[in-house]
Structure formats: structure tokens, C-alpha cells
Write a protein that holds these residues in place. Structure first.
Motif, PDB file in Angstrom:
ATOM      1  N   GLU A 122     -19.550  16.511  69.750  1.00 29.81           N
ATOM      2  CA  GLU A 122     -18.150  16.713  69.331  1.00 29.81           C
ATOM      3  C   GLU A 122     -18.028  16.647  67.806  1.00 29.81           C
ATOM      4  OE1 GLU A 122     -15.770  15.136  73.315  1.00 29.81           O
ATOM      5  OE2 GLU A 122     -16.250  13.724  71.718  1.00 29.81           O
ATOM      6  N   ALA A 123     -18.727  15.697  67.193  1.00 27.61           N
ATOM      7  CA  ALA A 123     -18.654  15.550  65.730  1.00 27.61           C
ATOM      8  C   ALA A 123     -19.258  16.779  65.042  1.00 27.61           C
ATOM      9  CB  ALA A 123     -19.393  14.284  65.305  1.00 27.61           C
ATOM     10  N   LEU A 124     -20.357  17.298  65.579  1.00 27.45           N
ATOM     11  CA  LEU A 124     -21.004  18.480  64.985  1.00 27.45           C
ATOM     12  C   LEU A 124     -20.092  19.700  65.106  1.00 27.45           C
ATOM     13  CD1 LEU A 124     -24.612  18.017  66.472  1.00 27.45           C
ATOM     14  CD2 LEU A 124     -23.968  17.711  64.061  1.00 27.45           C
ATOM     15  N   VAL A 125     -19.503  19.862  66.299  1.00 25.92           N
ATOM     16  CA  VAL A 125     -18.619  21.011  66.545  1.00 25.92           C
ATOM     17  C   VAL A 125     -17.406  20.934  65.617  1.00 25.92           C
ATOM     18  CG1 VAL A 125     -17.010  21.963  68.259  1.00 25.92           C
ATOM     19  CG2 VAL A 125     -19.366  21.451  68.932  1.00 25.92           C
ATOM     20  N   LYS A 126     -16.879  19.724  65.443  1.00 23.74           N
ATOM     21  CA  LYS A 126     -15.700  19.530  64.583  1.00 23.74           C
ATOM     22  C   LYS A 126     -15.984  19.978  63.149  1.00 23.74           C
ATOM     23  CE  LYS A 126     -12.300  15.994  63.673  1.00 23.74           C
ATOM     24  NZ  LYS A 126     -12.223  14.584  63.414  1.00 23.74           N
ATOM     25  N   GLU A 127     -17.238  19.813  62.712  1.00 24.17           N
ATOM     26  CA  GLU A 127     -17.584  20.208  61.339  1.00 24.17           C
ATOM     27  C   GLU A 127     -18.025  21.662  61.268  1.00 24.17           C
ATOM     28  OE1 GLU A 127     -19.610  17.408  58.891  1.00 24.17           O
ATOM     29  OE2 GLU A 127     -18.759  15.718  59.996  1.00 24.17           O
ATOM     30  N   GLY A 128     -17.886  22.388  62.375  1.00 31.56           N
ATOM     31  CA  GLY A 128     -18.156  23.834  62.352  1.00 31.56           C
ATOM     32  C   GLY A 128     -19.593  24.218  62.627  1.00 31.56           C
ATOM     33  N   ALA A 129     -20.429  23.259  63.071  1.00 33.04           N
ATOM     34  CA  ALA A 129     -21.835  23.600  63.361  1.00 33.04           C
ATOM     35  C   ALA A 129     -21.891  24.480  64.611  1.00 33.04           C
ATOM     36  CB  ALA A 129     -22.645  22.328  63.570  1.00 33.04           C
ATOM     37  N   ASP A 130     -22.942  25.290  64.650  1.00 35.46           N
ATOM     38  CA  ASP A 130     -23.166  26.187  65.782  1.00 35.46           C
ATOM     39  C   ASP A 130     -24.191  25.455  66.683  1.00 35.46           C
ATOM     40  OD1 ASP A 130     -23.828  28.273  67.383  1.00 35.46           O
ATOM     41  OD2 ASP A 130     -24.787  29.485  65.813  1.00 35.46           O
ATOM     42  N   VAL A 131     -23.667  24.752  67.694  1.00 36.53           N
ATOM     43  CA  VAL A 131     -24.534  23.830  68.464  1.00 36.53           C
ATOM     44  C   VAL A 131     -25.102  24.502  69.706  1.00 36.53           C
ATOM     45  CG1 VAL A 131     -24.599  21.629  69.721  1.00 36.53           C
ATOM     46  CG2 VAL A 131     -23.192  21.842  67.663  1.00 36.53           C
ATOM     47  N   SER A 132     -26.418  24.380  69.876  1.00 41.59           N
ATOM     48  CA  SER A 132     -27.008  24.772  71.159  1.00 41.59           C
ATOM     49  C   SER A 132     -27.662  23.522  71.742  1.00 41.59           C
ATOM     50  CB  SER A 132     -28.024  25.900  70.980  1.00 41.59           C
ATOM     51  OG  SER A 132     -29.080  25.442  70.206  1.00 41.59           O
ATOM     52  N   ALA A 133     -27.430  23.283  73.034  1.00 44.30           N
ATOM     53  CA  ALA A 133     -27.880  22.021  73.618  1.00 44.30           C
ATOM     54  C   ALA A 133     -28.635  22.254  74.910  1.00 44.30           C
ATOM     55  CB  ALA A 133     -26.678  21.112  73.873  1.00 44.30           C
ATOM     56  N   TYR A 134     -29.454  21.258  75.243  1.00 46.19           N
ATOM     57  CA  TYR A 134     -30.204  21.303  76.502  1.00 46.19           C
ATOM     58  C   TYR A 134     -30.302  19.893  77.060  1.00 46.19           C
ATOM     59  CZ  TYR A 134     -33.957  21.316  79.862  1.00 46.19           C
ATOM     60  OH  TYR A 134     -34.674  21.129  81.009  1.00 46.19           O
ATOM     61  N   LYS A 170     -17.146  24.206  75.945  1.00 51.54           N
ATOM     62  CA  LYS A 170     -16.764  25.618  75.695  1.00 51.54           C
ATOM     63  C   LYS A 170     -17.247  26.082  74.323  1.00 51.54           C
ATOM     64  CE  LYS A 170     -14.246  25.470  79.505  1.00 51.54           C
ATOM     65  NZ  LYS A 170     -14.993  24.314  80.021  1.00 51.54           N
ATOM     66  N   LYS A 171     -17.469  25.101  73.433  1.00 48.75           N
ATOM     67  CA  LYS A 171     -17.853  25.449  72.056  1.00 48.75           C
ATOM     68  C   LYS A 171     -19.344  25.258  71.818  1.00 48.75           C
ATOM     69  CE  LYS A 171     -13.320  24.628  70.286  1.00 48.75           C
ATOM     70  NZ  LYS A 171     -12.394  23.609  69.890  1.00 48.75           N
ATOM     71  N   VAL A 172     -20.085  25.060  72.898  1.00 51.00           N
ATOM     72  CA  VAL A 172     -21.522  24.783  72.769  1.00 51.00           C
ATOM     73  C   VAL A 172     -22.294  25.781  73.606  1.00 51.00           C
ATOM     74  CG1 VAL A 172     -23.305  23.056  73.308  1.00 51.00           C
ATOM     75  CG2 VAL A 172     -21.105  22.313  72.407  1.00 51.00           C
ATOM     76  N   LYS A 173     -23.412  26.266  73.040  1.00 52.49           N
ATOM     77  CA  LYS A 173     -24.271  27.151  73.824  1.00 52.49           C
ATOM     78  C   LYS A 173     -25.246  26.258  74.596  1.00 52.49           C
ATOM     79  CE  LYS A 173     -27.609  30.780  73.230  1.00 52.49           C
ATOM     80  NZ  LYS A 173     -28.896  30.309  72.723  1.00 52.49           N
ATOM     81  N   LEU A 174     -25.282  26.421  75.917  1.00 50.66           N
ATOM     82  CA  LEU A 174     -26.219  25.617  76.703  1.00 50.66           C
ATOM     83  C   LEU A 174     -27.470  26.454  76.986  1.00 50.66           C
ATOM     84  CD1 LEU A 174     -23.748  23.748  79.071  1.00 50.66           C
ATOM     85  CD2 LEU A 174     -25.057  22.811  77.168  1.00 50.66           C
ATOM     86  N   ALA A 175     -28.598  25.930  76.602  1.00 52.04           N
ATOM     87  CA  ALA A 175     -29.858  26.666  76.746  1.00 52.04           C
ATOM     88  C   ALA A 175     -30.570  26.225  78.011  1.00 52.04           C
ATOM     89  CB  ALA A 175     -30.734  26.377  75.531  1.00 52.04           C
ATOM     90  N   ASP A 176     -31.520  27.070  78.487  1.00 51.65           N
ATOM     91  CA  ASP A 176     -32.172  26.668  79.730  1.00 51.65           C
ATOM     92  C   ASP A 176     -33.535  25.999  79.541  1.00 51.65           C
ATOM     93  OD1 ASP A 176     -33.501  28.895  79.099  1.00 51.65           O
ATOM     94  OD2 ASP A 176     -32.627  30.161  80.678  1.00 51.65           O
ATOM     95  N   SER A 177     -33.878  25.698  78.293  1.00 52.42           N
ATOM     96  CA  SER A 177     -35.078  24.891  78.045  1.00 52.42           C
ATOM     97  C   SER A 177     -34.946  24.258  76.655  1.00 52.42           C
ATOM     98  CB  SER A 177     -36.345  25.758  78.095  1.00 52.42           C
ATOM     99  OG  SER A 177     -36.406  26.560  76.932  1.00 52.42           O
ATOM    100  N   PRO A 178     -35.732  23.224  76.380  1.00 58.86           N
ATOM    101  CA  PRO A 178     -35.652  22.606  75.044  1.00 58.86           C
ATOM    102  C   PRO A 178     -36.004  23.612  73.938  1.00 58.86           C
ATOM    103  CG  PRO A 178     -36.927  21.219  76.550  1.00 58.86           C
ATOM    104  CD  PRO A 178     -36.637  22.484  77.285  1.00 58.86           C
ATOM    105  N   LEU A 179     -37.040  24.433  74.191  1.00 52.55           N
ATOM    106  CA  LEU A 179     -37.455  25.391  73.156  1.00 52.55           C
ATOM    107  C   LEU A 179     -36.405  26.467  72.941  1.00 52.55           C
ATOM    108  CD1 LEU A 179     -41.315  25.914  73.582  1.00 52.55           C
ATOM    109  CD2 LEU A 179     -40.089  24.740  71.737  1.00 52.55           C
ATOM    110  N   ALA A 180     -35.733  26.898  74.032  1.00 49.46           N
ATOM    111  CA  ALA A 180     -34.680  27.914  73.896  1.00 49.46           C
ATOM    112  C   ALA A 180     -33.522  27.355  73.064  1.00 49.46           C
ATOM    113  CB  ALA A 180     -34.184  28.347  75.278  1.00 49.46           C
ATOM    114  N   ALA A 181     -33.229  26.075  73.246  1.00 50.55           N
ATOM    115  CA  ALA A 181     -32.155  25.462  72.448  1.00 50.55           C
ATOM    116  C   ALA A 181     -32.529  25.437  70.967  1.00 50.55           C
ATOM    117  CB  ALA A 181     -31.878  24.048  72.947  1.00 50.55           C
TER     118      ALA A 181
END
Ligand code: NAD
Length: 438
Positions: free
Chosen positions: A336-348, A363-374
Motif C-alpha cells: 500500500e505504501a509503495l502504491v501510494k508513492e506511485g510505484a509500479d508494483v508486481s507481486a507474487y 487492483k493497483k498491483v500486477k500479480l505474477a505467477d512466479s517469483p521470477l515473473a514478478a
């Protein structure tokens, strides 16, 4: 014995399944129709290692059943356990409305003697209130006893914790109820501590607060280590070798989170205040815990300058490994803190992505299907939860995937110096900055 559990979440379902495994006939009640439907369809609504086979086996042998009907539950169990939520209110005190409602629901359908056991974590003196409430709403003359039986299971190892507990605490003041409780726990090999109700309730808050205190203690040391150029992992090892202290819960990191510690520590502070004995030590524990995330965010800004439009990968969303629980997860606060500062977050996360999708920030985070994809194209990687699989990622592959090789290890998961040898700039907690070799 015939047992009933009212509230079939992380605690109620796992407890019910383990009681059934121990030979009891258990009815798990929940007022969430969707949850009960899922359970009746043979699916488990939470991820808890080892739980699924225990549920399946005991459902098949009819020792474990599910219902949405409290009346049916009260009729079934000679002992009725309550395991409903006790969430925090804005001022830190506990919202006891779920428990109070269940007490009224049980009261109106009480026909004969029952032991009503509180397993939810509650403020000291709640048992007295539950007894008054049941007395007020029950038919005149109907007999019952109240027992406090706090639960110490840890999500991620709940089945093992329930089958092999360190201790069983039973707080009660009636021999009849205590004898039935001894029978409930007869199949389990563990020391049983019998106390009065108030002491049993206090034991749970005091135990969780002490564990949180250990976490904040080592986190405070981690700050000093950073300033002094020492390694908190070595310091923790050195203190932990002292048998009087022990190594567990001395893991420096982003601080404690989850559905228990933050609310239980806030509740204990509020209870102590109400009782006229302010617990200032615990206020400091909370402050240190909050400071860990602030300091971590500062270190990320120091390295990346502005976070706006920076691609940042986050490994781990659950509040700790081996669970899908994201309630009050520090990893979620961080995202949430990263998104608030405008970062483009991808998580796994290996197990928690479905539960995370239910939160607005997802809704503001890209969810990846592996650690490397993130990590693909990321300018920094943050390890927010210490899932073991993250420790065995091939660091050469990770280096290739990232745009700029920078790791912020919020859980000190990687071996000190390991990432650096692959060309990463590595920053852990209380370990200082290890720059990539020139
Ligand atoms: P949870 O939210 O996972 O489960 C609670 C369940 O109670 C939910 O399924 C909810 O639908 C149900 N419920 C609410 N009101 C009800 C009602 N009137 N009738 C029937 N069901 C009802 O919560 P949890 O994590 O299992 O925690 C329950 C309690 O145990 C809390 O007090 C918590 O502090 C304590 N506790 C939790 C843990 C843990 O690790 N999760 C460990 C020890 C103690």
C-alpha cells in the motif's frame, strides 16, 4: 464426546478437525453460508498445511460435520466452543459484539447443562460478562458453566500445534465443567494448567505480548546494528544461545503483523489502561514495530530516490510463510505504501494471492505467477515474507531478469553476502548495505 465449535475460521475449523481426529464427534457451526457450503462440498476455505487430509478423513468417518445452525450446535455438543472473531476497534480495544451475539444465540436455545468454552482471544473479565449474558437470555433454571480455554496455535503449523500442544490452559470455577474439559483433552499428550477464568484470559494476552516484545527487542537492536556496522543475525545468534533467552522470535525484520499480534497488543494496552495499570512497555513495543516499516521505506527511497513509476517487485504477501492469511500483513502495508508513492508494483505469493485479490489495493498491483515473473524488468526487489522457496531462487536467473539488481530483504531471508557475489546491491535489516562488487 460430542463437541460443537461455533465459528469455523482459522481457529474453529482447525480445532474442530483436530478434535475429530482425536476421536470426538464434532459439529462445526458458522453463520457464513458460503463458507459452510464450501466445507459441505468437500473444499477447505483456507490454506493450512496438513488440514485438508484431516478434514477429509474425519468427514468421511462422520466424526466431523458442518452446519449454519447454532441451535443444532447447542443441541449436539455437551461442550460448546466459541471461536468467533474479536477484532480491534479504532481505539485499540476489542470489539466483543461477535462474542456477545453468539452468547445470546446460545442462551436462547439452552435446554440442558452445557459447558460453554471461550476459545476466542478476549480481554480479562470477558467470561464474567458472557456468563451474565447467558443467564439473562436463557430459560430460568437452565444449568451451564463458562470456561476459558485460550488457543495458542500458530497459522502455518496449526494442525501440529493442536495435535501436540506445548500446554493446554483451562480456566474455570466449576468441578463439573473442569472434569468435562479434562475429558475433551484426554487424547492429547500435553501439560494441562487449570486456573481461574480471569487468569486463563490474561495468559493469552500476556503470552502474545511477550512474543511481540521479543520481536520488537531484536528490531530495536537491528537499528543499533545498522548505526554501528554490526550484524543483527550474529547478535541474535549470540543472545539466543543463552537458554534463559532462546533464539526463537529474535528475527529482525519488517515487524510483526497478522490477525493476532497487532490487535492483541493493542487490546492488552487498552485493558491495562482500563484497569488503571498503564502498560507503557507495550506502547514502546508497538512504536518500534511501526518504525521498522518506516525505516525500511526510508532505505528504499534513499536508494531509488523517487518511487513514482519505478517498477518494484514484492515477494510475499501473507503475514508469514505457510499461510494464505493476509489480515494485517506487513507485506500488504508495504505494498500500500509503495502504491501510494506511485510505484509500479508486481507481486507474487505462493498461497496468498486469492485472499489478496479481495483487498482494494490489489487492483493497483500486477500479480505474477512466479517469483521470477514478478522480478522481470524490476528496478528493485523486496522480500516481504520469508517463504522458503524464495531462498532457493537461482540468483543468476534473478539478476538476468531484473533491470537494476537491487534487493531489499525485509526478512533477512538470504545469506549475508550471497546476493552480493551475484552482483546485487543487497540491503537487509540490521545488516547494513552490501554494495555490489565494482
Ligand atoms: P476467523 O475470522 O478466521 O473465523 C471466525 C469465524 O467465526 C468466521 O468464519 C465467521 O464467519 C464466524 N462467525 C462470526 N460470527 C458468528 C456467529 N454469530 N455464529 C457462527 N459463526 C460466526 O477468525 P480466527 O482467526 O479463527 O480467530 C478466531 C478467534 O481466535 C479470535 O479471537 C482470534 O484472536 C483467536 N485466535 C486466532 C489465532 C489465529 O492464528 N488465527 C490463534 C489463536 C487465537
Amino acid at each position: 464426546m460430542k463437541l460443537t465449535i461455533i465459528g469455523s475460521g482459522y481457529v474453529g475449523l482447525t480445532t474442530g478437525a483436530c478434535f475429530a481426529e482425536a476421536g470426538h464427534h464434532v459439529l462445526c457451526v458458522d453463520n457464513d453460508e458460503r463458507k459452510v457450503k464450501t466445507l459441505l462440498a468437500g473444499k477447505i476455505p483456507i490454506y493450512e498445511p496438513g488440514l485438508e487430509p484431516v478434514v477429509r478423513k474425519n468427514v468421511a468417518s462422520k466424526r466431523l460435520q458442518f452446519s449454519t445452525n447454532t441451535e443444532e450446535g447447542v443441541a449436539h455438543g455437551e461442550v460448546v466452543f466459541i471461536a468467533v472473531p474479536t477484532p480491534p476497534q479504532a481505539d485499540g480495544s476489542v470489539d466483543l459484539s461477535f462474542l456477545e451475539k453468539v452468547a445470546r444465540e446460545i442462551a436462547v436455545c439452552l435446554d440442558s447443562y452445557r459447558v460453554i468454552v471461550d476459545k476466542s482471544t478476549v480481554p480479562v473479565k470477558t467470561g464474567e460478562r458472557v456468563a451474565q449474558t447467558i443467564r439473562r437470555y436463557a430459560k430460568p433454571g437452565v444449568e451451564f458453566d463458562i470456561v476459558s480455554n485460550p488457543e495458542f496455535l500458530r497459522e502455518g503449523s496449526a494442525v501440529d500445534d493442536l495435535m501436540n500442544p506445548d500446554r493446554i490452559v483451562i480456566g474455570g470455577n466449576s468441578d463439573r465443567a473442569l472434569a468435562l474439559m479434562q475429558k475433551v483433552y484426554e487424547p492429547f499428550v500435553a501439560p494441562v494448567l487449570v486456573t481461574d477464568i480471569n487468569s486463563a484470559e490474561l495468559i493469552k494476552h500476556a503470552a502474545n505480548s511477550f512474543l511481540a516484545l521479543k520481536i520488537s527487542y531484536i528490531n530495536a537492536i537491528s537499528e543499533i546494528c545498522e548505526a554501528a556496522g554490526a550484524d543483527v543475525e550474529k547478535v541474535a545468534e549470540g543472545i539466543g544461545m543463552d537458554k534463559r533467552i532462546g533464539r526463537s522470535f529474535l528475527n529482525a525484520g519488517l515487524g510483526y503483523g497478522g490477525s493476532c499480534f497487532p490487535k492483541d497488543i493493542a487490546a492488552f494496552i487498552a485493558i491495562a489502561e482500563q484497569l488503571g495499570s498503564p502498560f507503557t512497555l507495550l506502547k514502546e513495543v508497538e512504536k518500534i514495530n511501526a518504525r521498522q516499516l518506516t525505516r525500511f521505506m526510508d532505505s528504499i527511497r534513499e536508494a531509488l530516490w523517487l518511487l513514482k513509476e519505478k517498477k518494484i517487485a514484492v515477494w510475499g504477501i501473507s503475514f508469514k510463510p505457510n499461510t494464505d492469511d493476509v489480515r494485517s500483513s506487513v507485506a500488504v502495508n508495504l505494498i500500500e505504501a509503495l502504491v501510494k508513492e506511485g510505484a509500479d508494483v508486481s507481486a507474487y505469493d505462493p498461497k496468498a494471492m486469492d485472499k489478496f485479490r479481495e483487498l482494494p489495493v490489489s487492483k493497483k498491483v500486477k500479480l505474477a505467477d512466479s517469483p521470477l515473473a514478478a522480478a522481470e524488468g524490476a528496478e528493485a526487489l523486496i522480500i516481504a515474507t520469508e517463504w522458503p522457496e524464495f531462498a532457493s531462487i537461482d540468483l543468476a536467473d534473478l539478476h538476468k531478469a531484473m533491470r537494476t539488481p537491487m534487493i531489499f530483504d525485509g526478512r533477512n531471508l538470504l545469506e549475508s553476502g550471497a546476493a552480493q557475489t551475484y552482483g546485487f546491491t543487497y540491503r537487509g535489516i540490521g545488516r547494513g548495505v552490501l554494495p555490489a562488487p565494482a
